[in-house]
Design a protein around this motif. Structure first.
Motif, short mmCIF file in Angstrom:
data_model
loop_
_atom_site.label_atom_id
_atom_site.label_comp_id
_atom_site.label_asym_id
_atom_site.label_seq_id
_atom_site.Cartn_x
_atom_site.Cartn_y
_atom_site.Cartn_z
N VAL A 138 0.27 4.11 1.00
CA VAL A 138 0.01 4.97 2.17
C VAL A 138 0.58 4.37 3.45
N CYS A 139 0.19 3.12 3.78
CA CYS A 139 0.60 2.55 5.07
C CYS A 139 1.70 1.50 4.94
N CYS A 187 0.86 -1.19 0.00
CA CYS A 187 0.00 0.00 0.00
C CYS A 187 0.90 1.24 0.00
N CYS A 223 -6.04 -3.03 3.38
CA CYS A 223 -5.94 -2.10 4.50
C CYS A 223 -7.08 -1.09 4.39
N CYS A 265 -6.72 2.15 3.99
CA CYS A 265 -6.34 3.41 3.35
C CYS A 265 -7.18 3.69 2.11
ZN LIG Z 1 -2.74 1.09 3.46
#
Ligand SMILES: [Zn+2]
Ligand SMILES: [Zn+2]
Length: 168
Positions: free
Chosen positions: A134-135, A132, A144, A146
């Motif tokens: 983002v995370c 991911c 996730c 996000c």
């Molecule tokens: Zn994520």
């Protein structure tokens, strides 16, 4: 990895089998390799051709690389070849590598072979979903929370308009 030369000295025409094995633990010369899972094995021949020493061998080993997308370890067998002509210092020509003493350190030739054998692209699977953005979660292991929906900037103004309408 050392190639012993002494038994071929002054024996024009003689060819001997060569088998060498070495475990590589220091991967600092191999930026893409996480670890060597198997020792490097070399199998070939060394021949004296008029005091030019011709070494031809096939090498193989097994390594862990990293998936380009999710960084998971990926096991790969690497096969390579070494073909080199060696001559004593002062007796060589442009086609030979020179050596002194009675052994040749093959480390540079082995390293070159392994680096050439490394694949350009490494994937744990063709369907790897990667991480991911983002995370950093490995998306092969689950989703996730996000919001990674990509918003085309051309539609951004339209969306703003839509939101405004909604609030009214
Ligand atoms: Zn994520
Ligand atoms: Zn992957």
């Amino acid at each position: 990895m050392l190639l012993g030369m002494a038994q071929l000295f002054s024996k024009n025409g003689l060819s001997i089998p060569v088998m060498l094995t070495e475990q590589i633990n220091d991967t600092s010369d191999y930026p893409d390799v996480v670890e060597f899972l198997q020792p490097v094995k070399l199998e070939g021949t060394l021949k004296n051709e008029n005091e030019t020493f011709v070494f031809e061998a096939k090498g193989n080993t097994e390594v862990n690389l990293r998936c380009d997308r999710c960084l998971a370890p990926v096991r790969k067998e690497l096969c390579f070849e070494i073909k080199e002509r060696f001559a004593h210092t002062g007796r060589g020509n442009e086609e030979t590598e020179t050596f002194s003493g009675d052994q040749i350190d093959l480390a540079d030739f082995v390293r070159r072979g392994i680096l050439c054998a490394l694949p350009m692209k490494v994937l744990c699977s063709d369907h790897c979903k990667g991480l991911c953005p983002v995370c950093g979660k490995n998306l092969n292991e689950g989703v996730c929370e996000c919001d990674t929906t990509y918003i085309d900037p051309r539609f951004e103004s339209l969306r703003t308009l839509f939101n405004v309408d909604e609030e009214v």
